[in-house]
Design a protein around this motif. Structure first.
Motif, PDB file in Angstrom:
ATOM      1  N   SER A 104       6.396 -15.325  25.985  1.00  0.00           N
ATOM      2  CA  SER A 104       5.527 -16.291  24.691  1.00  0.00           C
ATOM      3  C   SER A 104       6.711 -16.321  23.176  1.00  0.00           C
ATOM      4  N   CYS A 105       7.116 -15.000  22.798  1.00  0.00           N
ATOM      5  CA  CYS A 105       8.101 -15.958  22.093  1.00  0.00           C
ATOM      6  C   CYS A 105       9.311 -15.990  22.445  1.00  0.00           C
ATOM      7  N   ASN A 106       9.894 -15.819  23.947  1.00  0.00           N
ATOM      8  CA  ASN A 106      11.418 -16.579  23.835  1.00  0.00           C
ATOM      9  C   ASN A 106      11.198 -18.304  24.495  1.00  0.00           C
ATOM     10  N   ARG A 107      10.139 -17.895  24.827  1.00  0.00           N
ATOM     11  CA  ARG A 107       9.785 -20.254  25.116  1.00  0.00           C
ATOM     12  C   ARG A 107       9.578 -20.559  23.579  1.00  0.00           C
ATOM     13  N   GLN A 108       9.216 -19.524  22.914  1.00  0.00           N
ATOM     14  CA  GLN A 108       8.687 -20.427  21.500  1.00  0.00           C
ATOM     15  C   GLN A 108      10.320 -20.259  21.164  1.00  0.00           C
ATOM     16  N   ILE A 109      11.246 -19.515  20.675  1.00  0.00           N
ATOM     17  CA  ILE A 109      12.523 -19.334  20.297  1.00  0.00           C
ATOM     18  C   ILE A 109      13.550 -20.499  20.939  1.00  0.00           C
ATOM     19  N   LEU A 110      13.627 -20.796  22.260  1.00  0.00           N
ATOM     20  CA  LEU A 110      14.093 -21.414  22.862  1.00  0.00           C
ATOM     21  C   LEU A 110      13.896 -22.982  22.753  1.00  0.00           C
ATOM     22  N   GLU A 111      12.735 -23.208  22.097  1.00  0.00           N
ATOM     23  CA  GLU A 111      11.537 -24.896  22.494  1.00  0.00           C
ATOM     24  C   GLU A 111      11.197 -25.583  21.276  1.00  0.00           C
TER      25      GLU A 111
ATOM     26  N   GLN B 294      18.273 -18.374  30.047  1.00  0.00           N
ATOM     27  CA  GLN B 294      18.806 -19.124  29.463  1.00  0.00           C
ATOM     28  C   GLN B 294      18.888 -19.230  27.921  1.00  0.00           C
ATOM     29  N   PHE B 295      18.886 -18.105  27.546  1.00  0.00           N
ATOM     30  CA  PHE B 295      19.655 -18.287  26.642  1.00  0.00           C
ATOM     31  C   PHE B 295      20.895 -17.894  26.044  1.00  0.00           C
ATOM     32  N   PRO B 296      21.729 -17.453  27.221  1.00  0.00           N
ATOM     33  CA  PRO B 296      23.438 -17.323  27.277  1.00  0.00           C
ATOM     34  C   PRO B 296      23.881 -19.265  27.683  1.00  0.00           C
ATOM     35  N   PHE B 297      23.294 -20.443  27.933  1.00  0.00           N
ATOM     36  CA  PHE B 297      23.715 -21.477  28.134  1.00  0.00           C
ATOM     37  C   PHE B 297      23.147 -21.864  27.501  1.00  0.00           C
TER      38      PHE B 297
ATOM     39  N   PRO C 238      21.107 -26.110  18.897  1.00  0.00           N
ATOM     40  CA  PRO C 238      21.127 -25.295  17.319  1.00  0.00           C
ATOM     41  C   PRO C 238      19.112 -24.467  17.446  1.00  0.00           C
ATOM     42  N   LEU C 239      19.490 -23.410  17.266  1.00  0.00           N
ATOM     43  CA  LEU C 239      17.707 -22.580  16.885  1.00  0.00           C
ATOM     44  C   LEU C 239      17.343 -22.298  16.002  1.00  0.00           C
ATOM     45  N   THR C 240      16.359 -23.945  16.372  1.00  0.00           N
ATOM     46  CA  THR C 240      15.785 -23.825  14.413  1.00  0.00           C
ATOM     47  C   THR C 240      14.786 -23.121  13.999  1.00  0.00           C
ATOM     48  N   LEU C 241      14.028 -22.829  14.468  1.00  0.00           N
ATOM     49  CA  LEU C 241      12.517 -21.968  14.710  1.00  0.00           C
ATOM     50  C   LEU C 241      12.910 -21.159  13.020  1.00  0.00           C
ATOM     51  N   SER C 242      11.613 -20.711  12.189  1.00  0.00           N
ATOM     52  CA  SER C 242      12.684 -19.771  10.763  1.00  0.00           C
ATOM     53  C   SER C 242      11.452 -18.580  11.657  1.00  0.00           C
ATOM     54  N   HIS C 243      12.563 -17.493  11.276  1.00  0.00           N
ATOM     55  CA  HIS C 243      11.200 -16.261  12.149  1.00  0.00           C
ATOM     56  C   HIS C 243      10.533 -15.529  10.553  1.00  0.00           C
ATOM     57  N   PRO C 244       8.717 -15.325  11.187  1.00  0.00           N
ATOM     58  CA  PRO C 244       7.807 -15.388  10.707  1.00  0.00           C
ATOM     59  C   PRO C 244       8.384 -14.083   9.945  1.00  0.00           C
ATOM     60  N   ALA C 245       9.652 -13.099   9.330  1.00  0.00           N
ATOM     61  CA  ALA C 245       9.090 -12.103   8.811  1.00  0.00           C
ATOM     62  C   ALA C 245      11.018 -12.122   7.793  1.00  0.00           C
TER      63      ALA C 245
ATOM     64  N   ALA D 146      18.237 -11.473  16.987  1.00  0.00           N
ATOM     65  CA  ALA D 146      16.870 -10.786  17.317  1.00  0.00           C
ATOM     66  C   ALA D 146      16.285 -10.965  18.137  1.00  0.00           C
ATOM     67  N   ALA D 147      16.768 -11.743  19.236  1.00  0.00           N
ATOM     68  CA  ALA D 147      16.074 -11.723  20.706  1.00  0.00           C
ATOM     69  C   ALA D 147      16.644 -10.954  21.610  1.00  0.00           C
ATOM     70  N   TYR D 148      17.528  -9.826  21.502  1.00  0.00           N
ATOM     71  CA  TYR D 148      18.152  -8.567  21.821  1.00  0.00           C
ATOM     72  C   TYR D 148      17.597  -7.589  21.443  1.00  0.00           C
ATOM     73  N   LYS D 149      17.637  -7.069  20.130  1.00  0.00           N
ATOM     74  CA  LYS D 149      16.627  -6.334  19.585  1.00  0.00           C
ATOM     75  C   LYS D 149      14.852  -6.634  19.893  1.00  0.00           C
ATOM     76  N   HIS D 150      14.494  -7.805  19.778  1.00  0.00           N
ATOM     77  CA  HIS D 150      13.057  -7.354  19.875  1.00  0.00           C
ATOM     78  C   HIS D 150      12.617  -6.897  21.594  1.00  0.00           C
ATOM     79  N   MET D 151      14.014  -7.283  22.550  1.00  0.00           N
ATOM     80  CA  MET D 151      13.834  -7.505  23.703  1.00  0.00           C
ATOM     81  C   MET D 151      14.232  -5.659  24.837  1.00  0.00           C
ATOM     82  N   ASP D 152      14.966  -5.498  23.521  1.00  0.00           N
ATOM     83  CA  ASP D 152      15.388  -4.019  23.302  1.00  0.00           C
ATOM     84  C   ASP D 152      14.241  -3.547  23.206  1.00  0.00           C
ATOM     85  N   HIS D 153      13.719  -3.652  22.050  1.00  0.00           N
ATOM     86  CA  HIS D 153      12.782  -2.864  21.735  1.00  0.00           C
ATOM     87  C   HIS D 153      11.798  -2.438  22.400  1.00  0.00           C
TER      88      HIS D 153
END
Length: 150
Positions: free
Chosen positions: A43-50, A110-113, A117-124, A136-143
């Motif tokens: 859900s988070c990654n789809r929102q970031i990308l789309e 999809q991220f590397p390709f 621009p990823l323009t979504l405002s991050h909530p925090a 941020a996406a890497y740290k979230h997935m790693d978490h």
């Protein structure tokens, strides 16, 4: 060098880790099941990308939190609450685990390709750059993968 999901080698590392995840993995903290975690990440990654959220004004507190979370802290804090729209508790069926896992791999791939621009405002963190979204996406997935010991 900071890990960034926009780099193919980093995305490949995340995919290799999720391939070690099974539906029976138990969380080391938190209450999500492995299926709920994958649904949440998707859900988070789809929102970031789309999605685009426009340019909300970034508050000074958000700048400071961004520097701390993305550039200083080694990882995200355990048991931190995200946006309610990405709360998947009770919304994922364990029988759909493989479907969620497959979608996770597809979205991470999809991220590397990504060329836009990823323009979504991050909530925090407020308005962040495309490069910062990769961090941020890497740290979230790693978490979440660390949450399940993979």
């Amino acid at each position: 060098m900071r890990k960034n999901l926009l780099k193919k080698e980093t995305a490949d590392l995340i995919i290799a880790r999720v391939n070690n995840l099974s539906a029976i993995h138990q969380p080391q903290w938190g209450t999500m099941t492995a299926a709920e975690m994958l649904l949440h990440c998707n859900s988070c990654n789809r929102q970031i990308l789309e999605e685009e959220r426009g340019n909300k004004k970034t508050q000074p507190k958000q700048y400071l939190l961004r520097i701390l979370a993305l550039y200083i802290a080694p990882g995200f804090k355990k048991n931190i609450q995200g946006e309610t729209e990405h709360n998947t508790k009770g919304k994922a069926n364990d029988l759909d685990f493989e479907k969620y896992k497959s979608e996770f791999v597809e979205l991470i791939s999809q991220f590397p390709f990504n060329t836009k621009p990823l323009t979504l405002s991050h909530p925090a963190f407020g308005n962040i750059s495309t490069n910062e979204w990769g961090i941020a996406a890497y740290k979230h997935m790693d978490h979440h993968l660390r949450q399940f010991g993979v």
